[in-house]
Write an enzyme that holds these catalytic residues in place. Structure first.
Site, short mmCIF file in Angstrom:
data_model
loop_
_atom_site.label_atom_id
_atom_site.label_comp_id
_atom_site.label_asym_id
_atom_site.label_seq_id
_atom_site.Cartn_x
_atom_site.Cartn_y
_atom_site.Cartn_z
N LYS A 148 -9.20 2.74 -2.08
CA LYS A 148 -9.46 1.94 -0.82
C LYS A 148 -11.00 2.41 -0.43
CE LYS A 148 -7.21 1.33 3.40
NZ LYS A 148 -5.95 1.62 4.44
N CYS A 160 -5.43 -2.81 1.73
CA CYS A 160 -5.25 -3.05 3.35
C CYS A 160 -6.70 -3.25 4.35
CB CYS A 160 -4.62 -1.99 4.16
SG CYS A 160 -3.81 -2.22 5.57
N SER A 188 -7.62 -55.84 7.76
CA SER A 188 -8.23 -56.35 9.12
C SER A 188 -7.58 -55.82 10.25
CB SER A 188 -8.11 -57.91 8.75
OG SER A 188 -6.74 -58.70 9.06
N GLU A 229 0.83 -1.18 0.09
CA GLU A 229 -0.10 0.02 0.11
C GLU A 229 0.95 1.22 0.06
OE1 GLU A 229 -3.46 1.87 3.00
OE2 GLU A 229 -2.14 0.03 3.66
#
Length: 672
Positions: free
Chosen positions: A118, A174, A372, A49
């Site tokens: 944003k 963000c 088994s 960012e």
């Protein structure tokens, strides 16, 4: 061969060494890492960012000098991406009309394709973003002029590759990923498969763990890949610290993570499986239901196309771990957790079946082999938890014409040491009578060991068990496993394919081996029990229906049908994800071609760590496909039993419904 030809997209996250408030220097460093991602063959690369100026510039972000320098840096980055493959997402503050937005700018091959502002601006504790920025919802335009051309602007952008089906990229910034309903959630409902989160994210104690939970959880909830990249070294430490955390996750699995607190620039790269995401989304009806609930909002997303190019360049090494044993975790902690869950599921399933029938006895055949043995151990654990006497577990070992002395002895040791009611029942007289009735050559002393000879013994054992259950008031506990069901390696009807209830029907052979190893490690058995269990693990897997040859070699199941570890690999990827056989072969080669690489379960000895070349993998995959398709009729009539894991059930009442008469032609053609 390229990884792209098998439905993968190579994705990178880049954490530059930041030059605070120096966009020109940041542009140079950004381009260096873009070139690194290009050289790695990546299709997408994401940066932090506000990476062109730094997240921690505070009030400087409103200075015209800095904003002008960011614009120039963005133009430089854009120009320098010409001729490079990746779709690039960089963070930058941009003025639009009179407002300032915190943006992710998407660039590819010398052009800005779109800008995502944003949506949610944190304004608590150390964050003061509402002091500087406007939110996406405040924008009054949906296009802006940037780099000399009009480009889409808004949180509703999905970037779609024209030459890589399934690569549809959405970016958010963000805090957008930390709110209850992130923009990426809506984008995934609109078709986005790769979700980018460009983050600043100063580090505090405990945040690394929370980020991982957030990123992997989001990728799982959205059935997508998520790329998260936080700011690193170079951000201001006036009041905060920065760790440069970058993560790539796919549908709940963390594929790659950066080195925390590195003081050097770094990139991480992983190959995202677009086929897997497509297959998962197609199966999840609930996901499509939610798309329908929000169809109008999903339709508002705009798709911007771009072309990567050069996807056929040779690059066959996959940038992700392909587990050799998809049913068995390699790490000790995960494997222990898995084995405990398997045991609990098996025990609870059997306990409920006993309660539902009102019966408190079990009849089980004990051969001294893997399957088994596990079923017997499950029965013992179930009776202990229910407070029932182990003597009401009626165990029978039934030697036939090829039963070995060692396996017969182990059967007796297990039955005696575990405290169940153990009986030896010789089936040879009744088998000989049936072979005589059939006019089979063996009845006249000829060494003819055909399928009839084998199935007479398998059927006789099952017939005895069912009649014993009638006589003693119990249920027949099945022992056959998932791998045998997949290959049709079981006798249909009156044979080991049938029982009243089967606790192993969803457990593959490779997991059964580790399940027994785990039960040994718990240290809850007597020494003689433990010794017998270790011998069983070390012995050849054999039905013991054909006498040993002149050289003394025992009948081997894997010599006949192939290695179970490969077949379990094929089974998982075919039924869990519906992959093309060519992709399954490619993945198998990545996992099995070199025994010295990758992770191995610690309990496996060096002699048990095998490797297979491409020709061997292809051969056994062809065998698997033919046997799998031709054996559906056995699975259609399989007994009840609990589903154990994802991709681990072939019950027609559960994960797998298929016609019994479908040919394998299309799959064999796809393998070629």
């Amino acid at each position: 061969m390229s990884v792209y030809s098998h439905g993968f997209a190579r994705i990178s996250a880049a954490v530059p060494l930041l030059a605070l408030a120096d966009p020109r220097r940041n542009a140079e460093r950004t381009v260096e890492l873009i070139r690194r991602a290009h050289d790695a063959g990546s299709a997408v690369v994401a940066f932090p960012e506000l990476g062109l100026c730094g997240y921690s510039v505070d009030d400087l972000v409103q200075q015209d000098a800095l904003l002008d320098a960011v614009r120039e840096a963005l133009e430089e980055v854009t120009a320098d991406t010409a001729g490079l493959r990746p779709l690039v997402a960089v963070g930058a503050p941009l003025r639009v009309d009179d407002a300032l937005f915190n943006c992710a700018v998407l660039i590819q091959n010398g052009q800005i394709l779109g800008v995502t502002p944003k949506s949610y601006l944190p304004n608590y504790r150390e964050f003061y973003e509402q002091r500087y920025f406007a939110a996406a919802r405040d924008a009054v335009v949906d296009t802006i002029v940037l780099g000399g051309r009009e480009v889409p602007f808004g949180p509703d952008l999905i970037f779609t590759a024209t030459d890589l089906p399934g690569l549809r990229v959405h970016a958010e910034v963000c805090e957008d990923g930390w709110v209850p309903i992130p923009p990426s959630t809506w984008a995934s409902l609109a078709g986005a498969t790769v979700l980018l989160n460009l983050s600043g994210s100063p580090v505090t104690i405990g945040k690394e763990g929370y980020r991982e939970a957030l990123v992997t959880g989001t990728s799982a909830r959205c059935v997508a890949a998520q790329v998260y990249v936080a700011s690193g070294f170079g951000e201001s430490t006036t009041d905060l610290a920065w760790d440069g955390d970058a993560l790539i996750a796919e549908n709940g699995t963390l594929l790659q993570r950066s080195e925390a607190f590195s003081m050097e620039a770094q990139t991480i790269t992983a190959d995202v499986d677009l086929d897997r995401l497509r297959q998962e989304r197609a199966r999840m009806i609930s996901l499509r239901d939610q798309v329908g609930d929000h169809a109008e909002r999903a339709r508002r997303f705009r798709r911007i196309e771009f072309t990567l190019g050069g996807l056929d360049e040779p690059d066959s090494d996959l940038r992700r771990l392909v587990p050799r044993f998809p049913f068995v975790p390699a790490s000790d902690a995960d494997r222990e957790r898995r084995c405990r869950e398997v045991m609990n599921i098996q025990v609870q399933g059997l306990a409920q079946r006993l309660r539902a029938t009102g019966l408190e006895r079990i009849v089980i055949g004990v051969s001294g082999g893997l399957d088994s043995t596990l079923a017997l151990l499950v029965a013992v654990e179930t009776f202990d938890r229910l407070g029932l006497p182990r003597t009401d577990i009626l165990a029978y070992t039934m030697p036939g014409f090829a039963t070995g002395t060692a396996t017969l002895a182990r059967s007796h040791v297990l039955m005696d040491s575990l405290g169940v009611t153990g009986t030896e029942l010789d089936i040879r007289p009744s088998c000989l009578q049936m072979l005589t009735d059939l006019g089979h050559p063996f009845a006249d002393g000829e060494p003819v060991y055909d399928v009839t000879f084998e199935n007479v013994q398998a059927g006789e054992r099952t017939s005895h068990l069912f009649r014993l259950a009638n006589q003693r008031g119990g249920i027949v506990l099945g022992t056959g496993d998932l791998s045998e069901l997949a290959l049709g390696w079981c006798t249909y009807g009156v044979g080991d394919q049938m029982s009243h209830y089967n606790v192993n029907g969803s457990v593959p052979k490779s997991l059964i081996q580790h399940q027994i190893r785990w039960m040994i490690s718990a240290g809850s058995y007597r020494d003689d029990t433990t010794a017998a269990l270790r011998e069983i693990l070390d012995d050849v897997i054999s039905p013991e229906l054909v006498p040993a040859g002149a050289d003394g070699a025992v009948q081997s199941t894997e010599d006949a049908v192939g290695p179970y570890e490969l077949h379990d690999f094929f089974l998982y990827h075919l039924t869990r994800f519906g992959y093309r056989p060519s992709k399954i072969a490619y993945l198998a080669e990545q996992a099995w071609r070199d025994r010295s690489t990758g992770l191995w379960p610690a309990m496996m000895s060096d002699d048990e760590r095998h490797e297979y070349d491409a020709a061997t993998i292809r051969h056994w995959l062809e065998v698997f496909l033919k046997r799998f398709m031709s054996s559906q009729f056995k699975r259609t009539a399989m007994p009840n039993g609990p589903k154990i894991g994802s991709g681990g059930s072939l019950s027609p009442r559960g994960d797998w419904r298929a016609p019994s008469d479908a040919p394998s032609t299309a799959w064999l053609d796809a393998l070629d």
